[in-house]
Design a protein around this motif. Structure first.
Motif, PDB file in Angstrom:
ATOM      1  N   LYS A 109      40.356  44.936  30.226  1.00  0.00           N
ATOM      2  CA  LYS A 109      40.166  44.946  31.677  1.00  0.00           C
ATOM      3  C   LYS A 109      41.465  45.200  32.425  1.00  0.00           C
ATOM      4  O   LYS A 109      42.549  44.897  31.945  1.00  0.00           O
ATOM      5  CB  LYS A 109      39.607  43.596  32.132  1.00  0.00           C
ATOM      6  CG  LYS A 109      38.260  43.249  31.556  1.00  0.00           C
ATOM      7  CD  LYS A 109      37.867  41.830  31.941  1.00  0.00           C
ATOM      8  CE  LYS A 109      36.741  41.343  31.086  1.00  0.00           C
ATOM      9  NZ  LYS A 109      37.211  40.666  29.889  1.00  0.00           N
ATOM     10  N   LEU A 110      41.279  45.718  33.618  1.00  0.00           N
ATOM     11  CA  LEU A 110      42.316  45.840  34.626  1.00  0.00           C
ATOM     12  C   LEU A 110      41.945  44.822  35.702  1.00  0.00           C
ATOM     13  O   LEU A 110      40.853  44.901  36.276  1.00  0.00           O
ATOM     14  CB  LEU A 110      42.315  47.256  35.208  1.00  0.00           C
ATOM     15  CG  LEU A 110      43.169  47.503  36.440  1.00  0.00           C
ATOM     16  CD1 LEU A 110      44.650  47.426  36.091  1.00  0.00           C
ATOM     17  CD2 LEU A 110      42.836  48.860  37.037  1.00  0.00           C
ATOM     18  N   GLU A 111      42.810  43.847  35.931  1.00  0.00           N
ATOM     19  CA  GLU A 111      42.519  42.845  36.958  1.00  0.00           C
ATOM     20  C   GLU A 111      42.849  43.403  38.329  1.00  0.00           C
ATOM     21  O   GLU A 111      43.935  43.941  38.551  1.00  0.00           O
ATOM     22  CB  GLU A 111      43.321  41.568  36.721  1.00  0.00           C
ATOM     23  CG  GLU A 111      43.052  40.508  37.785  1.00  0.00           C
ATOM     24  CD  GLU A 111      43.693  39.166  37.524  1.00  0.00           C
ATOM     25  OE1 GLU A 111      43.578  38.291  38.394  1.00  0.00           O
ATOM     26  OE2 GLU A 111      44.312  38.985  36.457  1.00  0.00           O
ATOM     27  N   ILE A 112      41.914  43.270  39.252  1.00  0.00           N
ATOM     28  CA  ILE A 112      42.101  43.681  40.635  1.00  0.00           C
ATOM     29  C   ILE A 112      42.267  42.390  41.438  1.00  0.00           C
ATOM     30  O   ILE A 112      41.386  41.535  41.444  1.00  0.00           O
ATOM     31  CB  ILE A 112      40.883  44.484  41.162  1.00  0.00           C
ATOM     32  CG1 ILE A 112      40.486  45.597  40.195  1.00  0.00           C
ATOM     33  CG2 ILE A 112      41.174  45.012  42.564  1.00  0.00           C
ATOM     34  CD1 ILE A 112      41.582  46.566  39.849  1.00  0.00           C
ATOM     35  N   HIS A 113      43.422  42.255  42.079  1.00  0.00           N
ATOM     36  CA  HIS A 113      43.730  40.998  42.777  1.00  0.00           C
ATOM     37  C   HIS A 113      44.206  41.282  44.190  1.00  0.00           C
ATOM     38  O   HIS A 113      45.080  42.130  44.396  1.00  0.00           O
ATOM     39  CB  HIS A 113      44.827  40.239  42.013  1.00  0.00           C
ATOM     40  CG  HIS A 113      45.163  38.923  42.618  1.00  0.00           C
ATOM     41  ND1 HIS A 113      44.433  37.788  42.377  1.00  0.00           N
ATOM     42  CD2 HIS A 113      46.158  38.557  43.459  1.00  0.00           C
ATOM     43  CE1 HIS A 113      44.969  36.773  43.040  1.00  0.00           C
ATOM     44  NE2 HIS A 113      46.010  37.225  43.706  1.00  0.00           N
ATOM     45  N   ARG A 114      43.610  40.583  45.147  1.00  0.00           N
ATOM     46  CA  ARG A 114      44.018  40.690  46.554  1.00  0.00           C
ATOM     47  C   ARG A 114      44.381  39.282  47.025  1.00  0.00           C
ATOM     48  O   ARG A 114      43.546  38.379  47.031  1.00  0.00           O
ATOM     49  CB  ARG A 114      42.891  41.257  47.408  1.00  0.00           C
ATOM     50  CG  ARG A 114      43.278  41.499  48.848  1.00  0.00           C
ATOM     51  CD  ARG A 114      42.190  42.212  49.638  1.00  0.00           C
ATOM     52  NE  ARG A 114      41.769  43.471  49.068  1.00  0.00           N
ATOM     53  CZ  ARG A 114      42.424  44.628  49.181  1.00  0.00           C
ATOM     54  NH1 ARG A 114      43.561  44.673  49.842  1.00  0.00           N
ATOM     55  NH2 ARG A 114      41.947  45.723  48.639  1.00  0.00           N
ATOM     56  N   ALA A 115      45.621  39.100  47.415  1.00  0.00           N
ATOM     57  CA  ALA A 115      46.131  37.776  47.785  1.00  0.00           C
ATOM     58  C   ALA A 115      45.358  37.156  48.945  1.00  0.00           C
ATOM     59  O   ALA A 115      45.134  35.940  48.962  1.00  0.00           O
ATOM     60  CB  ALA A 115      47.618  37.870  48.130  1.00  0.00           C
ATOM     61  N   ALA A 116      44.919  37.971  49.909  1.00  0.00           N
ATOM     62  CA  ALA A 116      44.229  37.448  51.086  1.00  0.00           C
ATOM     63  C   ALA A 116      42.929  36.732  50.730  1.00  0.00           C
ATOM     64  O   ALA A 116      42.431  35.932  51.521  1.00  0.00           O
ATOM     65  CB  ALA A 116      43.958  38.580  52.084  1.00  0.00           C
ATOM     66  N   ASN A 117      42.379  37.013  49.552  1.00  0.00           N
ATOM     67  CA  ASN A 117      41.145  36.334  49.130  1.00  0.00           C
ATOM     68  C   ASN A 117      41.386  34.849  48.852  1.00  0.00           C
ATOM     69  O   ASN A 117      40.449  34.064  48.873  1.00  0.00           O
ATOM     70  CB  ASN A 117      40.564  36.970  47.865  1.00  0.00           C
ATOM     71  CG  ASN A 117      39.781  38.217  48.155  1.00  0.00           C
ATOM     72  OD1 ASN A 117      39.585  38.583  49.305  1.00  0.00           O
ATOM     73  ND2 ASN A 117      39.323  38.870  47.117  1.00  0.00           N
ATOM     74  N   GLY A 118      42.619  34.509  48.527  1.00  0.00           N
ATOM     75  CA  GLY A 118      42.924  33.123  48.204  1.00  0.00           C
ATOM     76  C   GLY A 118      42.361  32.675  46.864  1.00  0.00           C
ATOM     77  O   GLY A 118      42.278  31.475  46.589  1.00  0.00           O
ATOM     78  N   LYS A 119      41.985  33.611  46.032  1.00  0.00           N
ATOM     79  CA  LYS A 119      41.404  33.295  44.714  1.00  0.00           C
ATOM     80  C   LYS A 119      42.496  33.285  43.651  1.00  0.00           C
ATOM     81  O   LYS A 119      43.532  33.923  43.779  1.00  0.00           O
ATOM     82  CB  LYS A 119      40.339  34.327  44.333  1.00  0.00           C
ATOM     83  CG  LYS A 119      39.177  34.417  45.297  1.00  0.00           C
ATOM     84  CD  LYS A 119      38.256  33.252  45.121  1.00  0.00           C
ATOM     85  CE  LYS A 119      36.977  33.474  45.915  1.00  0.00           C
ATOM     86  NZ  LYS A 119      36.017  32.447  45.692  1.00  0.00           N
TER      87      LYS A 119
END
Length: 171
Positions: A109-119
């Motif tokens: 997998k390629l992890e897709i991460h967006r900081a604004a999600n807070g996850k």
């Protein structure tokens, strides 16, 4: 076929990135397919269409064909959702399959991460995450690949590098 999953929490930008990656990869001469997991009770068919009438009447499968495309719809009618490997075998052989969703399945997998999600990050709990595309630098200690979420060329290069290193074959 080679495959890689794009895994991330809802709202991270997986679909947006995929829509930008597909033309980038096909411009490099690759034949690309996608497999998308839907979390909701989705329906491609519409009431009033013949195919919808066939399904509502109890047809197990409805194949719709035209001069431009064809689609096969299968009704589960209480049967369990097919696992990822079964779904992948339904695709025609191509150079690369990009899988959206199925984040818990055992595929690279390629992890897709967006900081604004807070996850939280997914990679600490998933050894199959090979690279990260994010809008922030990767956490300290991350030793896999990384690209900025909005740098489609760099993300495509990560995917191609891992494909060259031997992502699993399907079939």
């Amino acid at each position: 076929m080679r495959l890689i999953g794009l895994a991330g929490w809802s709202g991270a930008g997986k679909t947006t990135l995929l829509a930008r990656l597909i033309p980038c990869l096909t411009a490099r001469g690759l034949v690309v397919s996608t497999l998308k997991h839907a979390h909701h009770d989705f329906d491609l068919d519409q009431p009033g269409k013949d195919s919808h009438t066939h399904r509502q009447a109890g047809a197990h499968q409805v194949l719709i064909s035209s001069a431009r495309r064809w689609a096969l719809m299968s009704e589960l009618r209480g049967a369990p959702e097919p696992p990822l490997d079964v779904l992948l075998r339904r695709l025609d052989p191509v150079d690369l399959v990009l899988v959206e969703g199925f984040k818990r399945d055992p595929i690279p997998k390629l992890e897709i991460h967006r900081a604004a999600n807070g996850k939280s990050w997914l990679h600490p709990g998933d050894p199959l995450i090979r690279a990260i595309a994010s809008d922030v630098p990767p956490p300290v200690g991350w030793n896999g690949g990384h690209a900025a979420l909005d740098d489609v060329e760099a993300v495509a290069a990560l995917i191609l590098r891992h494909a060259a290193e031997g992502l699993p074959w399907v079939r």
